[in-house]
Design an enzyme around this catalytic site. Structure first.
Site, PDB file in Angstrom:
ATOM      1  N   CYS A 125       0.806  -1.227   0.000  1.00 22.02           N
ATOM      2  CA  CYS A 125       0.000   0.000   0.000  1.00 22.02           C
ATOM      3  C   CYS A 125       0.841   1.279   0.000  1.00 22.02           C
ATOM      4  CB  CYS A 125      -0.957  -0.008   1.189  1.00 22.02           C
ATOM      5  SG  CYS A 125      -2.170  -1.346   1.110  1.00 22.02           S
ATOM      6  N   HIS A 268      -2.846   7.078   3.369  1.00 23.46           N
ATOM      7  CA  HIS A 268      -3.361   5.814   2.848  1.00 23.46           C
ATOM      8  C   HIS A 268      -4.685   5.525   3.552  1.00 23.46           C
ATOM      9  CE1 HIS A 268      -3.928   1.702   1.853  1.00 23.46           C
ATOM     10  NE2 HIS A 268      -3.539   1.242   3.020  1.00 23.46           N
ATOM     11  N   ASN A 298     -10.442   0.715   1.296  1.00 22.30           N
ATOM     12  CA  ASN A 298      -8.992   0.697   1.113  1.00 22.30           C
ATOM     13  C   ASN A 298      -8.690   0.119  -0.264  1.00 22.30           C
ATOM     14  OD1 ASN A 298      -6.263   0.048   1.118  1.00 22.30           O
ATOM     15  ND2 ASN A 298      -6.245  -0.825   3.160  1.00 22.30           N
TER      16      ASN A 298
END
Length: 366
Positions: A125, A268, A298
């Protein structure tokens, strides 16, 4: 020749910044009720634990390269460029179309970036910020006459590697892609500083155990669920809580920028409840915290550029604003970046994904 050697021998190191941004989210919307049914949890539980209300899911015939190419084309239109003007096409992903060739090669072919070098970056990520620094350094030290624009894409399809009976992960992820065009900007603007760090001793917190050279795919790895995404949620939260404030403080200290000068913070989009708890510890009292996870969940390496594209589309960021990006992911890797926004908010943003009237981008603001 290295970047530092090039500069030391009198080469011109060009300031590089974002000149275009775009995103692509699949059409299919998956509600918490649908996810929760299989995982044995309720909509209320998911919202309370994560802040997520829905996510997008790719169509059966879509792969990561399809989403990445769509986002890339929108970013190029926003930048007013054509693909043949690119020197690099870089895709940050941990869910590639297949182990090889690189997903970026498929995107390069799809968008017609014939002269560009194409490669993938996998820092999970954090991959978008890692790719951002890589391409920025390559462009900044380009020799005279070489192309000075690059495309950085974050794209992931986590829907393909989730165990939908696992309540710890099933509700967290959606599919999507975001892209930025990097290119020359006025001296001192653009990407001011990027900091990357990894903590390999914590690599076990986030993992897909099978499918690589250690555990090749076999009937046994499939039967045991070894190809599913697994995460120690409590361990990840403890890691991020301990390390992220320190990394943001280090980024600003090394850039000689006071925290109060930062106007926007784009993290993030891992978990809304965790970010809400962490936000006061970052010391960014003059900044807005931008969250898109309520609608998109996400999206892995796509989450930061997807949020940037949404900010641009809504006119939520103006030229000259200081923006901090912060990503964290498996490995465990962290990437933070300070950029001086250089896109004119008055310019038309062609990304057509509609935003419901009155919906807030930043539910947590200063």
């Amino acid at each position: 020749m290295s970047y530092s050697a090039f500069a030391a021998r009198g080469g011109i190191v060009q300031s590089i910044g974002i000149t275009g941004v775009g995103s692509y989210l699949p059409e299919a919307i998956v509600s918490n009720a649908e996810i929760g049914h299989g995982a044995g949890v309720t909509d209320e539980w998911i919202v309370r634990k994560t802040g997520i209300r829905e996510r997008r899911r790719a169509a059966p015939d879509q792969a990561t390269s399809d989403l990445a190419a769509a986002a890339a084309e929108r970013a190029l239109r926003r930048a007013g460029l054509t693909a043949d003007q690119l020197a690099y096409v870089v895709v940050a992903t941990s869910t590639p179309d297949h182990p090889q060739p690189a997903t970026a090669a498929l995107v390069q072919d799809r968008i017609g970036a014939r002269g560009a070098a194409a490669f993938d970056v996998n820092a999970v990520c954090s991959g978008f910020v890692y790719a951002l620094k890589t391409v920025e350094k390559l462009l900044a030290a380009a020799a005279p006459g070489e192309p000075r624009h690059g495309l950085v894409i974050g794209a992931d399809l986590y829907s393909r590697i989730l165990d939908y009976a696992d309540r710890r992960t099933a509700a967290l992820f959606g599919d999507g892609a975001g892209a930025v065009v990097l290119g020359p900007v006025p001296a001192g603007r653009g990407l001011r500083h990027v900091s990357l760090v990894s903590h390999g001793d914590a690599h076990g917190l986030i993992r897909v155990e099978a499918g690589g050279s250690r555990l090749p795919a076999s009937p046994l790895t499939v039967a045991e669920g070894g190809h599913y995404f697994r995460m120690d949620g409590r361990g990840v939260r403890a890691f991020v809580t301990r390390t992220l404030p320190r990394e943001v403080e280090r980024l600003l200290r090394e850039a000689a920028v006071p925290p109060d000068a930062v106007r926007h913070f784009v993290p993030h989009q891992a978990n809304g409840a965790m970010l809400a708890d962490l936000w006061p510890d970052l010391g960014l009292r003059g900044a807005d915290l931008h969250l898109t996870l309520e609608r998109y969940a996400n999206t892995g390496a796509a989450s930061v550029p997807v949020t940037l594209a949404e900010m641009d589309r809504r006119g939520a960021v103006a030229a000259g604003d200081l923006v901090v990006l912060a990503a964290f992911g498996g490995g465990m890797s962290l990437g933070t970046a300070l950029l001086d926004w250089t896109l004119d908010p008055a310019a038309p943003a062609p990304d057509p994904d509609p935003v419901p009237a009155g919906e807030l981008l930043s539910p947590l603001s200063r």
